[in-house]
Design an enzyme around this catalytic site. Sequence first.
Site, PDB file in Angstrom:
ATOM      1  N   VAL A  11      10.226   0.877   7.127  1.00 28.10           N
ATOM      2  CA  VAL A  11       9.947   0.560   8.379  1.00 28.10           C
ATOM      3  C   VAL A  11       8.952  -0.671   8.278  1.00 28.10           C
ATOM      4  O   VAL A  11       9.578  -1.219   9.082  1.00 28.10           O
ATOM      5  CB  VAL A  11       9.033   1.545   9.061  1.00 28.10           C
ATOM      6  N   SER A  12       8.897  -0.993   7.169  1.00 27.96           N
ATOM      7  CA  SER A  12       8.754  -2.385   6.899  1.00 27.96           C
ATOM      8  C   SER A  12       8.946  -4.160   6.576  1.00 27.96           C
ATOM      9  O   SER A  12      10.124  -3.339   5.717  1.00 27.96           O
ATOM     10  CB  SER A  12       6.828  -2.197   5.680  1.00 27.96           C
TER      11      SER A  12
END
Length: 218
Positions: A11-12
């Site tokens: 998600v980063s």
Amino acid sequence: MKQIRFYLDFVSPYAWLAFERLPEVLAGLSHSVAYQPVLLGALLQQHHNPGPAGIAPKRDWTYRHVGWLGHAQGTPLQLPARHPFNPLPLLRLALACSDDGHINRFVAGAVLRHVWQGGQDALDAGRLAALGTELAGQLRPGQDNHGAAPKALLRANTEAAQAAGVFGVPTFEVDGKLFWGLDSLPMLRAYLDGDAWFDAGAWDAVRQIPSGLTPDKG
């Protein structure tokens, strides 16, 4: 040979940028990299940190920043259709390709590209199915992202990261030292090159600096 552990959550966007830049940073060194997926949300929650997406102006800045960094670095980066999103299906799919909680660079890259290239919904059912097909040759026998083993590996990875002091991703661990963030990569390289700064006591001295803040008594 130096052993480097790369804590990441798909998600980063910074994890994606660091993943792409890492080979250049480590060029010429004898090393191995263990890619260890963790649940970023649990790391943030441990320290009561809402993360960039939890603060509206910071969220806007983060998206501008990573867009520019991708442009400057030459790494294709398009924000997914929705962000943040629940990364558990992706983390568990990646760990269905693992026996010990580590994934190889092929698996990590496939999942990161799934999220950060094309600007599509990372959790779209059709796209997840296509990603599963791409990773089919990496899956452990009888495993998929719904199995008990990937869930257990993710929990163990995240708990190990918390115990090691990891508070965000990407984080790189080598010789018990943690280097957090995309912008820590030059510092990581300097350490691996034997920069004398790391032998002068500055690394540990910061723990002795007292805080000038007092707890709020209400």
